[in-house]
Write an enzyme that holds these catalytic residues in place. Structure first.
Site, PDB file in Angstrom:
ATOM      1  N   CYS A   8       0.865  -1.187   0.000  1.00 54.15           N
ATOM      2  CA  CYS A   8       0.000   0.000   0.000  1.00 54.15           C
ATOM      3  C   CYS A   8       0.894   1.227   0.000  1.00 54.15           C
ATOM      4  CB  CYS A   8      -0.995  -0.026   1.157  1.00 54.15           C
ATOM      5  SG  CYS A   8      -0.250  -0.001   2.803  1.00 54.15           S
ATOM      6  N   ASN A  11       2.178   1.443   4.435  1.00 51.10           N
ATOM      7  CA  ASN A  11       2.465   0.161   5.109  1.00 51.10           C
ATOM      8  C   ASN A  11       2.136   0.217   6.603  1.00 51.10           C
ATOM      9  OD1 ASN A  11       5.327  -2.075   5.650  1.00 51.10           O
ATOM     10  ND2 ASN A  11       3.230  -2.606   5.227  1.00 51.10           N
ATOM     11  N   CYS A  13      -1.567   0.724   7.374  1.00 52.17           N
ATOM     12  CA  CYS A  13      -3.008   0.434   7.466  1.00 52.17           C
ATOM     13  C   CYS A  13      -3.400  -0.773   6.619  1.00 52.17           C
ATOM     14  CB  CYS A  13      -3.837   1.647   7.046  1.00 52.17           C
ATOM     15  SG  CYS A  13      -3.608   3.081   8.110  1.00 52.17           S
ATOM     16  N   ARG A  14      -3.524  -0.567   5.314  1.00 52.36           N
ATOM     17  CA  ARG A  14      -4.116  -1.615   4.468  1.00 52.36           C
ATOM     18  C   ARG A  14      -3.244  -2.854   4.321  1.00 52.36           C
ATOM     19  NH1 ARG A  14      -5.086   2.293  -0.437  1.00 52.36           N
ATOM     20  NH2 ARG A  14      -3.194   3.126   0.540  1.00 52.36           N
ATOM     21  N   SER A  15      -1.968  -2.671   3.934  1.00 56.17           N
ATOM     22  CA  SER A  15      -1.162  -3.881   3.668  1.00 56.17           C
ATOM     23  C   SER A  15      -0.824  -4.684   4.932  1.00 56.17           C
ATOM     24  CB  SER A  15       0.080  -3.556   2.826  1.00 56.17           C
ATOM     25  OG  SER A  15       0.956  -2.670   3.479  1.00 56.17           O
ATOM     26  N   ASP A 123      -8.403   3.663   1.080  1.00 57.57           N
ATOM     27  CA  ASP A 123      -7.461   4.070   2.121  1.00 57.57           C
ATOM     28  C   ASP A 123      -8.236   4.567   3.343  1.00 57.57           C
ATOM     29  OD1 ASP A 123      -5.487   5.114   3.696  1.00 57.57           O
ATOM     30  OD2 ASP A 123      -4.531   6.272   2.097  1.00 57.57           O
TER      31      ASP A 123
HETATM   32  P1  4NP Z   1      -1.869   2.826   4.087  1.00 55.63           P
HETATM   33  O1  4NP Z   1      -2.509   4.184   4.658  1.00 55.63           O
HETATM   34  O2  4NP Z   1      -1.279   3.152   2.733  1.00 55.63           O
HETATM   35  O3  4NP Z   1      -3.034   1.903   3.995  1.00 55.63           O
HETATM   36  O4  4NP Z   1      -0.827   2.393   5.093  1.00 55.63           O
HETATM   37  C1  4NP Z   1      -1.799   5.374   4.751  1.00 55.63           C
HETATM   38  C2  4NP Z   1      -0.955   5.585   5.805  1.00 55.63           C
HETATM   39  C3  4NP Z   1      -0.278   6.793   5.914  1.00 55.63           C
HETATM   40  C4  4NP Z   1      -0.431   7.755   4.948  1.00 55.63           C
HETATM   41  C5  4NP Z   1      -1.264   7.535   3.868  1.00 55.63           C
HETATM   42  C6  4NP Z   1      -1.940   6.332   3.769  1.00 55.63           C
HETATM   43  N1  4NP Z   1       0.261   8.977   5.065  1.00 55.63           N
HETATM   44  O5  4NP Z   1       0.056   9.844   4.213  1.00 55.63           O
HETATM   45  O6  4NP Z   1       1.041   9.152   6.011  1.00 55.63           O
END
Ligand code: 4NP
Length: 152
Positions: A8, A11, A13-15, A123
């Protein structure tokens, strides 16, 4: 031996949720797979999963507290055979990084789930708990599809 990497953006939340759901499912099925997750960005490198992601996984009996974020690297395209992007933007970034290698499959994670091809895992980072529940449901559907694929 199946080697799966979920990717993702952050790294956190989703993955990691997808990694946790698949680790849990493979253990339940007695499958010894190599499973990991990474981000296309490295702002959160070294961080544990977002507390909301940890809580959602825990609510479903899965402990992801020990995971730590890292950025995807070129080596990943040799270490893994299935590199599964959580959204279209992640997939486009992976396609730019990936060398051509026979046997390497790069796709959206939801492409594996019947009826969900072409969809992104939304997201949840800027949303509320309902988004994390939705992500967890997607992670479980992806894990189920991967297990079914292995048994097909
Ligand atoms: P992820 O979510 O891609 O599912 O881990 C996010 C985590 C952090 C951020 C964006 C998306 N960020 O902009 O910090």
């Amino acid at each position: 031996m199946t080697r799966v990497l979920f990717v993702c953006l952050g790294n956190i939340c989703r993955s990691p949720m997808a990694e946790g759901a698949l680790r849990h499912a493979t253990l339940a099925h007695g499958l010894d797979w190599t499973i990991d997750s990474a981000g296309t960005g490295n702002w959160h490198a070294g961080d544990p999963p977002d507390p909301r992601a940890q809580a959602m996984a825990a609510a479903h009996g899965v402990d992801i507290t020990g995971l730590r974020a890292r950025a995807v690297c070129r080596h990943d395209f040799e270490r893994f055979d299935l590199v599964l992007a959580m959204d279209h933007s992640n997939l486009a970034n992976l396609r730019r990084l990936a060398p051509a290698r026979p046997g390497l499959i790069l796709s959206l994670a939801l492409d594996l789930v019947p009826g969900r091809a072409g969809e992104s895992v939304a997201d949840p980072y800027y949303g509320d708990e309902s988004g994390f529940l939705r992500t967890w449901r997607d992670a479980e559907a992806i894990a189920r599809a991967l297990i079914q694929r292995a048994h097909a």
